[in-house]
Design a protein around this motif. Structure first.
Motif, short mmCIF file in Angstrom:
data_model
loop_
_atom_site.label_atom_id
_atom_site.label_comp_id
_atom_site.label_asym_id
_atom_site.label_seq_id
_atom_site.Cartn_x
_atom_site.Cartn_y
_atom_site.Cartn_z
N GLN A 115 50.77 -13.26 36.49
CA GLN A 115 51.98 -13.77 35.85
C GLN A 115 52.80 -14.61 36.82
OE1 GLN A 115 54.64 -10.66 34.51
NE2 GLN A 115 55.59 -11.98 32.99
N GLN A 116 52.93 -14.13 38.06
CA GLN A 116 53.69 -14.87 39.06
C GLN A 116 53.03 -16.20 39.40
OE1 GLN A 116 56.58 -14.63 40.26
NE2 GLN A 116 56.60 -15.73 42.20
N LEU A 117 51.73 -16.20 39.60
CA LEU A 117 51.02 -17.42 39.96
C LEU A 117 50.99 -18.42 38.80
CD1 LEU A 117 48.08 -15.82 41.94
CD2 LEU A 117 49.99 -17.14 42.90
N THR A 118 50.96 -17.92 37.59
CA THR A 118 51.04 -18.81 36.42
C THR A 118 52.39 -19.50 36.41
OG1 THR A 118 49.52 -17.41 35.15
CG2 THR A 118 50.94 -18.90 33.90
N ALA A 119 53.43 -18.77 36.78
CA ALA A 119 54.78 -19.34 36.80
C ALA A 119 54.96 -20.36 37.92
CB ALA A 119 55.82 -18.23 36.93
N THR A 120 54.43 -20.05 39.12
CA THR A 120 54.63 -20.96 40.24
C THR A 120 53.66 -22.14 40.21
OG1 THR A 120 53.08 -19.82 41.73
CG2 THR A 120 55.38 -19.05 41.71
N GLY A 121 52.47 -21.91 39.67
CA GLY A 121 51.45 -22.96 39.65
C GLY A 121 50.87 -23.28 41.01
N GLY A 122 51.22 -22.47 42.02
CA GLY A 122 50.72 -22.76 43.36
C GLY A 122 50.47 -21.51 44.15
N TYR A 123 51.51 -21.09 44.89
CA TYR A 123 51.39 -19.94 45.76
C TYR A 123 52.32 -18.82 45.29
CZ TYR A 123 48.71 -23.07 48.72
OH TYR A 123 47.75 -23.92 49.19
N ALA A 124 52.37 -17.75 46.04
CA ALA A 124 53.09 -16.56 45.57
C ALA A 124 54.57 -16.80 45.32
CB ALA A 124 52.91 -15.42 46.58
N VAL A 125 55.18 -17.62 46.17
CA VAL A 125 56.62 -17.84 46.05
C VAL A 125 56.95 -19.16 45.38
CG1 VAL A 125 58.77 -18.05 47.39
CG2 VAL A 125 57.06 -16.35 48.03
N GLY A 126 56.03 -20.11 45.43
CA GLY A 126 56.29 -21.43 44.85
C GLY A 126 55.21 -22.42 45.23
N ASP A 127 55.62 -23.65 45.53
CA ASP A 127 54.66 -24.70 45.87
C ASP A 127 54.09 -24.55 47.27
OD1 ASP A 127 55.07 -25.90 43.41
OD2 ASP A 127 56.65 -27.22 44.16
N ALA A 128 54.83 -23.87 48.15
CA ALA A 128 54.46 -23.83 49.56
C ALA A 128 53.77 -22.52 49.93
CB ALA A 128 55.69 -24.03 50.43
N PHE A 129 52.82 -22.62 50.84
CA PHE A 129 52.11 -21.48 51.41
C PHE A 129 53.03 -20.75 52.36
CE2 PHE A 129 49.57 -19.72 54.87
CZ PHE A 129 48.57 -19.04 54.21
N THR A 130 53.08 -19.41 52.27
CA THR A 130 53.92 -18.60 53.15
C THR A 130 53.14 -17.36 53.61
OG1 THR A 130 54.82 -17.19 51.40
CG2 THR A 130 55.96 -19.30 51.80
N LEU A 131 53.82 -16.53 54.39
CA LEU A 131 53.20 -15.27 54.83
C LEU A 131 52.83 -14.37 53.65
CD1 LEU A 131 55.04 -13.89 58.00
CD2 LEU A 131 52.77 -14.94 57.84
N ALA A 132 53.56 -14.49 52.56
CA ALA A 132 53.21 -13.69 51.39
C ALA A 132 51.77 -13.95 50.97
CB ALA A 132 54.17 -13.98 50.24
N ASP A 133 51.34 -15.19 51.11
CA ASP A 133 49.98 -15.55 50.69
C ASP A 133 48.92 -15.02 51.66
OD1 ASP A 133 50.77 -17.21 48.37
OD2 ASP A 133 51.76 -18.37 49.94
N VAL A 134 49.30 -14.85 52.91
CA VAL A 134 48.36 -14.25 53.86
C VAL A 134 48.04 -12.82 53.45
CG1 VAL A 134 48.04 -13.48 56.25
CG2 VAL A 134 49.04 -15.73 55.79
#
Length: 207
Positions: A144-163
Motif C-alpha cells: 500500500q505504501q509503495l503504491t502510494a509513493t510510486g518509488g521508495y518507502a518514503v517517497g521518490d528518494a532512496f533512504t535508509l528505510a529502503d536498506v
C-alpha cells in the motif's frame, strides 16, 4: 578503520554492509555468529551483552543494534539524503525502519526459521501458516505504501528505510511460502536491485 563483527550471511550484518556500500565507507569484517566465532564468549559479550551480530567498532567506540548502526554511519558521513536531519523528514524514514525491526520481523520469524533454517523446534504447521499469513499481511501494508509513493518507502528518494526494508523483502521473496499478490513490492525489489550494494549484500543468494 571501521571494524564490523558478524558473518556476511546475517540479514542484520548485511544491512550494515549495504549501508557502507552506499556511503563508500571502508571496513574490515570479521566472521562471528553460528558456524564461526562464538558470540557467547566473554570477549564478544563484553562488546554486546545480547550476544548478537552485528557489532561495529571505530575510533568512537563500540556500537550494536543493526538499524542504530545504519543511522550512526549515515550521520557520521553526513549522508542526509539517507537520513535527513529535519525532524519530520527524519521521522518518516525512521518510522519504516522501526516497523521493519518490530512488526515485520516478528511476523516472519516462525515461518522463516521453520522453512529456511529447518529448525526442528519450529515444526508446528499451524504456527508456520499463522506466521506466513501475518507476514503477508505486513507485506500488503508495504504494498500500500509503495503504491502510494510510486518509488521508495518514503517517497521518490532512496533512504535508509529502503536498506532495512530491502533485506526483509529479499527474505520474503526467497522463503518458500504462498506469497501475497504484491506487484508494487515486486517492482520495488527490482528497483532496489539497481543498487550495487543491494546486489552484493541483499539479493545475493541469502534469504
Amino acid at each position: 578503520m571501521l571494524r564490523i563483527l558478524g558473518k556476511a550471511s546475517s540479514i542484520n550484518v548485511r544491512k550494515v554492509l549495504w549501508t557502507c556500500a552506499e556511503i563508500g565507507a571502508s571496513y574490515e569484517r570479521e566472521d562471528w555468529g553460528s558456524g564461526f566465532a562464538s558470540t557467547r564468549t566473554a570477549e564478544f559479550l563484553a562488546l554486546n551483552p545480547n550476544g548478537l551480530v552485528p557489532v561495529i567498532e571505530d575510533e568512537a567506540g563500540v556500537l550494536w543494534e543493526s538499524n542504530t548502526i545504519c543511522r550512526y554511519l549515515a550521520g557520521k558521513h553526513g549522508r542526509t539524503d539517507l537520513l535527513p536531519t529535519a525532524p519530520r523528514e527524519r521521522a518518516l524514514v525512521e518510522r519504516w525502519m522501526d516497523w521493519q525491526a518490530t512488526d515485520l520481523n516478528a511476523s516472519w520469524r516462525y515461518a522463516f526459521v521453520a522453512l529456511v533454517r529447518q529448525d526442528p523446534a519450529f515444526a508446528d504447521p499451524a504456527q508456520i501458516a499463522a506466521s506466513a499469513r501475518t507476514w503477508n499481511a505486513n507485506m500488503r501494508i508495504l504494498e500500500q505504501q509503495l503504491t502510494a509513493t510510486g518509488g521508495y518507502a518514503v517517497g521518490d528518494a532512496f533512504t535508509l528505510a529502503d536498506v532495512v526494508l530491502g533485506l526483509s523483502v529479499n527474505r520474503w521473496v526467497m522463503t518458500p511460502i504462498d506469497h501475497a499478490d504484491c506487484p508494487a513490492v515486486r517492482a520495488y525489489y527490482e528497483r532496489l536491485s539497481e543498487h550495487p550494494g543491494f546486489r552484493a549484500h541483499g539479493r545475493n543468494g541469502f534469504p
